[in-house]
Design a protein around this motif. Structure first.
Motif, mmCIF file in Angstrom:
data_model
loop_
_atom_site.group_PDB
_atom_site.id
_atom_site.type_symbol
_atom_site.label_atom_id
_atom_site.label_comp_id
_atom_site.label_asym_id
_atom_site.label_seq_id
_atom_site.Cartn_x
_atom_site.Cartn_y
_atom_site.Cartn_z
ATOM 1 N N UNK A 194 -32.887 108.360 88.600
ATOM 2 C CA UNK A 194 -33.483 107.441 89.562
ATOM 3 C C UNK A 194 -32.403 106.557 90.162
ATOM 4 N N UNK A 195 -32.626 106.189 91.393
ATOM 5 C CA UNK A 195 -31.667 105.342 92.089
ATOM 6 C C UNK A 195 -31.725 103.927 91.523
ATOM 7 N N UNK A 238 -22.873 106.119 90.892
ATOM 8 C CA UNK A 238 -24.114 105.890 90.165
ATOM 9 C C UNK A 238 -25.293 105.569 91.085
ATOM 10 N N UNK A 239 -25.137 105.807 92.375
ATOM 11 C CA UNK A 239 -26.230 105.785 93.352
ATOM 12 C C UNK A 239 -26.975 104.450 93.438
ATOM 13 N N UNK A 240 -26.232 103.366 93.530
ATOM 14 C CA UNK A 240 -26.868 102.058 93.716
ATOM 15 C C UNK A 240 -27.309 101.891 95.159
ATOM 16 N N UNK A 241 -28.447 101.252 95.332
ATOM 17 C CA UNK A 241 -28.980 101.005 96.664
ATOM 18 C C UNK A 241 -28.310 99.800 97.326
ATOM 19 N N UNK A 242 -28.043 98.757 96.537
ATOM 20 C CA UNK A 242 -27.500 97.496 97.065
ATOM 21 C C UNK A 242 -26.317 97.066 96.201
ATOM 22 N N UNK A 243 -25.270 96.576 96.862
ATOM 23 C CA UNK A 243 -24.105 96.043 96.162
ATOM 24 C C UNK A 243 -23.893 94.607 96.631
ATOM 25 N N UNK A 244 -23.707 93.717 95.656
ATOM 26 C CA UNK A 244 -23.412 92.312 95.926
ATOM 27 C C UNK A 244 -22.065 92.021 95.281
ATOM 28 N N UNK A 245 -21.177 91.359 96.008
ATOM 29 C CA UNK A 245 -19.868 91.031 95.452
ATOM 30 C C UNK A 245 -19.777 89.534 95.190
ATOM 31 N N UNK A 246 -19.345 89.188 93.982
ATOM 32 C CA UNK A 246 -19.110 87.794 93.604
ATOM 33 C C UNK A 246 -17.727 87.695 92.988
ATOM 34 N N UNK A 247 -17.025 86.645 93.269
ATOM 35 C CA UNK A 247 -15.722 86.444 92.646
ATOM 36 C C UNK A 247 -15.893 85.923 91.226
ATOM 37 N N UNK A 248 -14.981 86.304 90.356
ATOM 38 C CA UNK A 248 -15.051 85.942 88.939
ATOM 39 C C UNK A 248 -14.702 84.487 88.671
ATOM 40 N N UNK A 249 -14.092 83.809 89.636
ATOM 41 C CA UNK A 249 -13.666 82.435 89.394
ATOM 42 C C UNK A 249 -14.760 81.412 89.669
ATOM 43 N N UNK A 250 -15.951 81.873 90.026
ATOM 44 C CA UNK A 250 -17.066 80.959 90.230
ATOM 45 C C UNK A 250 -17.123 80.310 91.594
ATOM 46 N N UNK A 251 -16.250 80.703 92.518
ATOM 47 C CA UNK A 251 -16.262 80.061 93.834
ATOM 48 C C UNK A 251 -17.458 80.473 94.687
ATOM 49 N N UNK A 252 -18.080 81.603 94.374
ATOM 50 C CA UNK A 252 -19.287 82.009 95.095
ATOM 51 C C UNK A 252 -20.506 81.551 94.305
ATOM 52 N N UNK A 253 -21.402 80.783 94.909
ATOM 53 C CA UNK A 253 -22.600 80.361 94.182
ATOM 54 C C UNK A 253 -23.501 81.574 93.920
ATOM 55 N N UNK A 254 -23.628 81.961 92.669
ATOM 56 C CA UNK A 254 -24.370 83.162 92.283
ATOM 57 C C UNK A 254 -25.833 83.081 92.715
#
Length: 170
Positions: free
Chosen positions: A42-43, A118-134
């Protein structure tokens, strides 16, 4: 002097080409050896990708916050010399470790190849240093789905709740 300059230029070009080939081999090797997540029939819906280089101080919290939204999380440890990979895995992420620092572009290429494998429908990128509000990630996904868009870009510098640019197909 002209001969020396010519030799230096040729040497520089050769070294640049070798560096590029090494980066590509590194990415290919990592993708070919990923077996950490079994293929599914499954996707999958959302993969949060987190490129990380020496981010032991923050990567665990970022992964924990992303996992709270039920996202699968992939941390690409970009040749860190600290405990980034160990702490990311302990927080619930799948971790791919690059044998040397390939830069954020190399880490993202590996992550996107993983998402495709692995056939993901959506990809979200966040930086590991916490600068992007999750907490903004689900909002971006809602806009993506609700508006039928192919891509949404968030900015930590934008004022207000919503700053979007709509692009028309070419």
């Amino acid at each position: 002097a002209i001969v020396l300059v010519t030799i230096c230029i040729q040497l520089s070009i050769s070294i640049s080409g070798l560096q590029r080939q090494l980066r590509l081999l590194n990415e290919r090797f990592v993708i070919d050896t990923i077996g950490t997540q079994p293929p599914s029939s499954t996707r999958r819906e959302v993969l949060a990708i987190v490129p990380a280089f020496n981010e032991e101080a923050t990567v665990g919290l970022v992964v924990t916050e992303l996992r709270a939204f039920a996202f699968d999380v992939l941390v690409v440890d970009d040749g860190s010399t600290d405990r980034t990979a160990t702490l990311a895995e302990a927080a619930g992420a799948t971790v791919v470790t690059l044998p040397f620092n390939a830069g954020v572009g190399g880490a993202l290429r590996v992550a996107f190849k993983y998402a495709r494998k692995y056939d993901y429908e959506i990809v979200v990128q966040c930086d590991a240093d916490g600068q992007h509000p999750v907490a903004v990630a689900p909002k971006l996904i809602n806009v993506l789905k609700g508006e039928g868009l192919d891509m949404v870009i968030g900015s930590r510098f934008a004022d207000g709740e919503s700053q979007m640019m709509r692009l028309s197909p070419i």
